[in-house]
Design a protein around this motif. Structure first.
Motif, short mmCIF file in Angstrom:
data_model
loop_
_atom_site.label_atom_id
_atom_site.label_comp_id
_atom_site.label_asym_id
_atom_site.label_seq_id
_atom_site.Cartn_x
_atom_site.Cartn_y
_atom_site.Cartn_z
N VAL A 1 0.97 -1.36 0.03
CA VAL A 1 -0.12 -0.02 -0.01
C VAL A 1 0.87 1.18 0.05
CG1 VAL A 1 -0.28 0.43 2.64
CG2 VAL A 1 -2.24 0.87 0.88
N PRO B 1 -3.19 5.24 3.78
CA PRO B 1 -3.47 6.33 2.82
C PRO B 1 -4.46 7.22 3.60
CG PRO B 1 -3.69 4.09 1.83
CD PRO B 1 -3.46 4.00 3.28
N SER C 1 -4.11 -5.18 2.16
CA SER C 1 -5.15 -4.13 2.79
C SER C 1 -4.64 -3.53 4.27
CB SER C 1 -6.46 -4.38 3.00
OG SER C 1 -7.39 -3.76 3.68
N CYS C 2 -4.49 -2.19 4.24
CA CYS C 2 -4.07 -1.60 5.41
C CYS C 2 -4.93 -1.22 6.56
CB CYS C 2 -3.67 -0.14 5.11
SG CYS C 2 -4.92 1.18 5.12
N GLY C 3 -6.29 -1.87 6.22
CA GLY C 3 -7.21 -2.10 7.07
C GLY C 3 -7.96 -0.91 7.79
N CYS D 1 -10.28 1.04 6.15
CA CYS D 1 -11.61 1.44 5.92
C CYS D 1 -12.40 -0.04 5.67
CB CYS D 1 -11.73 2.21 4.74
SG CYS D 1 -11.13 1.91 3.29
N CYS E 1 -12.88 -2.25 2.48
CA CYS E 1 -11.76 -2.90 1.78
C CYS E 1 -11.38 -3.98 2.93
CB CYS E 1 -10.52 -1.91 1.73
SG CYS E 1 -9.01 -2.60 1.21
N ARG E 2 -11.26 -3.65 4.26
CA ARG E 2 -10.65 -4.64 5.18
C ARG E 2 -11.42 -5.67 5.10
NH1 ARG E 2 -11.39 -1.66 9.21
NH2 ARG E 2 -13.31 -2.92 9.96
N SER F 1 -14.26 2.63 -0.74
CA SER F 1 -12.70 2.53 -0.20
C SER F 1 -12.13 3.65 -0.32
CB SER F 1 -12.17 1.33 -1.09
OG SER F 1 -12.79 0.01 -0.81
N ILE F 2 -11.10 3.91 0.56
CA ILE F 2 -10.50 5.47 0.34
C ILE F 2 -9.59 5.20 -0.84
CG2 ILE F 2 -8.83 6.76 1.81
CD1 ILE F 2 -9.99 5.98 4.51
N CYS F 3 -8.85 4.15 -1.01
CA CYS F 3 -7.85 4.20 -1.80
C CYS F 3 -7.94 3.28 -3.05
CB CYS F 3 -6.37 4.31 -1.32
SG CYS F 3 -5.83 2.38 -0.89
N LEU G 1 -6.47 0.64 -3.71
CA LEU G 1 -6.17 -0.93 -3.37
C LEU G 1 -7.55 -1.33 -3.27
CD1 LEU G 1 -3.89 -2.76 -1.16
CD2 LEU G 1 -6.16 -3.21 -1.46
N GLY G 2 -8.36 -0.79 -2.43
CA GLY G 2 -9.87 -1.47 -2.32
C GLY G 2 -10.73 -1.12 -3.61
FE1 SF4 Z 1 -6.54 0.90 3.47
FE2 SF4 Z 1 -7.03 1.61 0.90
FE3 SF4 Z 1 -7.88 -0.67 1.69
FE4 SF4 Z 1 -8.84 1.42 2.68
S1 SF4 Z 1 -8.96 1.04 0.51
S2 SF4 Z 1 -8.25 -0.30 3.89
S3 SF4 Z 1 -7.27 2.77 2.80
S4 SF4 Z 1 -5.53 0.04 1.55
#
Ligand code: SF4
Length: 485
Positions: free
Chosen positions: A252, A270, A422-424, A426, A429-430, A461-463, A465-466
């Protein structure tokens, strides 16, 4: 052991690397001592250390592992039989290492040795600094070439620089050398073969936006390049300091705002935008974040003229594009080809055709996030041309699959990758990436549920990745229904 100014908060990750390099892991007692020395709470140090996959947390009575081999689980490596491991060596599974053209890849702790070409000539930078190449001309030339960010987002480079230059200083430049998209290895290649050009591009960016400092964030996997860059940076001309920082195994952190958090010594979470990093970036300052390849082209376009790009291109697209090609082709590797080339043209003209006994069945046009496309769908491999087929080009990581490859198994592998990375921060996505990995493991895919999941993840999702992870299963549902139902 630790850098002189090690108490700076943003050096926490560098300090953790220094401890792990020395002791083979991060012992609890060392973390406590580090927290005390840096005047941080032990929880803060623990929180950062545990976020990054490359840090090995050890209890004080545990023994540090001897030799550690990181075995790649990226899509190109998952196609090949892993090599045998000598006894006594600890094997850790790791996401794509950017060695897809050497699949199956493993790295013994400190990386591969490269034949880097050292040349310490910065002629374009000298022309900029001497006034021979004025700022407006530099920006106009990049615009004429149509240079866009090659990290995956494709934002016009000159426009980004103008936005940062318009903000009050002090300003910063960040070089994103954290390519982690499974299937992507072009930035490694650019740094191995042309690191001086990349550094020149970064210093031109700093000159163009009047930035005070440059930070280069390098994948931890590229340890050989760390040595090379250290040498080159020491010999750089001029007064703009360039700081080299190591990532620590978090995919991420390739996302620009997560990378900035990591550069500040924190977990790579993010940020919500706005504000954009051009306005409030590293240490709260207006920041240009450019990818390695983009900066390479900055230097070449200014040296050779915008015609380098405007004279090239195919199928209605303009410019050159660097494709990282791996999988079932005869000659995998980094291919600089006309932007907009199709998959069949790329394989035939640049990769020596398919491997013997293999026919093209499917391909990922843009790494794990780009979705699977079938052999008969051959849009130009360029920004904006793939979306209508349910994928995207991103950093142009092209992974080629044949009739021998189990697409379902590959999709599951990629879904697990996203769940792991996933950074977890949000919930969509998590929870969504974990749920998708479960659903994709079942013998019959639940199409309705997967569609719903994709919708929520894309919308909320915020970023990236999700938002992009659902491409993995949505593309198979759309183009390969026979393998998933
Ligand atoms: Fe993290 Fe981005 Fe996934 Fe949200 S969408 S949990 S910010 S990696």
């Amino acid at each position: 052991l630790l850098p002189d100014d090690f108490r700076r908060r943003d050096l926490l990750i560098e300090n953790l690397h220094a401890l792990q390099d020395r002791f083979g892991g991060l012992f609890r007692r060392h973390l406590t001592a580090l927290a005390e020395e840096m005047r941080l709470s032990p929880a803060e140090v623990q929180e950062v250390a545990s976020f990054y996959a490359h840090f090995r947390l050890l209890d004080d009575d545990e023994a540090a592992p001897g030799a550690v081999l990181r075995r790649c689980t990226g899509p190109a490596c998952a196609m090949r039989m892993p090599e045998r491991v000598p006894e006594g060596v600890v094997v850790e599974e790791a996401p794509c290492m950017g060695l897809c053209d050497h699949a199956p890849a493993s790295l013994p702790g400190k990386g591969v040795v490269s034949d880097a070409i050292l040349h310490e000539d910065y002629p374009v930078l000298a022309r900029c600094r001497s006034g021979e190449l004025p700022r407006d001309e530099v920006l106009a030339e990049l615009e004429r070439a149509g240079l866009r960010g090659m990290g995956g987002a494709g934002f016009p480079t000159a426009r980004k620089w103008r936005a940062v230059a318009a903000r009050p200083g002090p300003r910063l430049v960040v070089v994103n050398a954290d390519e982690g998209e499974p299937g992507t290895f072009k930035d490694r290649w650019f740094l191995q073969t042309n690191a001086a050009r990349v550094l020149e591009g970064a210093l031109i960016a700093a000159w163009a936006v009047e930035a005070d400092e440059v930070y280069l964030y390098l994948r931890d996997e590229y340890a050989d390049l760390h040595k090379l860059l250290t040498v080159l940076i020491r010999a750089l001309p001029g007064s703009v300091p360039v700081h080299l920082r190591r990532g620590a195994g978090a995919y991420v952190c390739g996302e620009e705002s997560a990378l900035i958090e990591s550069l500040e010594g924190k977990r790579g979470l993010p940020r919500q935008r706005p504000p954009y990093v051009a306005e409030v970036g590293l240490f709260g300052r207006p920041t240009v974040v450019n990818n390695v390849e983009t900066l390479y082209w900055v230097s070449r376009i200014l040296a050779e003229g915008a015609e380098l790009f405007t004279d090239e291109g195919r199928n209605g697209h303009r410019g050159l594009r660097t494709y990282s090609v791996s999988g079932r082709v005869r000659l995998p590797g980094v291919k600089i080809a006309p932007n907009g080339i199709t998959i069949t043209e790329l394989i035939e003209e640049f990769c020596g055709g398919m491997e013997d006994g293999h026919q093209l069945r499917a391909y990922l046009p843009g790494g794990a996030s780009g979705g699977f496309l079938p052999a008969h769908v051959t849009p130009p491999l360029a920004f904006g041309a793939i979306e209508e087929h349910g994928g995207f080009i991103g950093s142009a990581a092209v992974v080629v699959f044949s009739q021998e490859d189990d697409l379902r198994a590959h999709a599951l592998n990629l879904a697990r990758f996203f769940a792991h990375e996933s950074c977890g921060q949000c919930t969509p996505c998590r929870v969504g990436t974990a749920k998708a990995a479960d659903l994709l493991a079942s013998p019959r895919w639940d199409e309705d549920l997967l569609n719903d999941l994709a919708q929520v993840m894309r919308d909320a999702s915020i970023c990236g990745l999700g938002q992009a992870a659902p491409n993995v299963w949505q593309s198979l549902l759309r183009h390969f229904p026979e393998v998933v139902t």
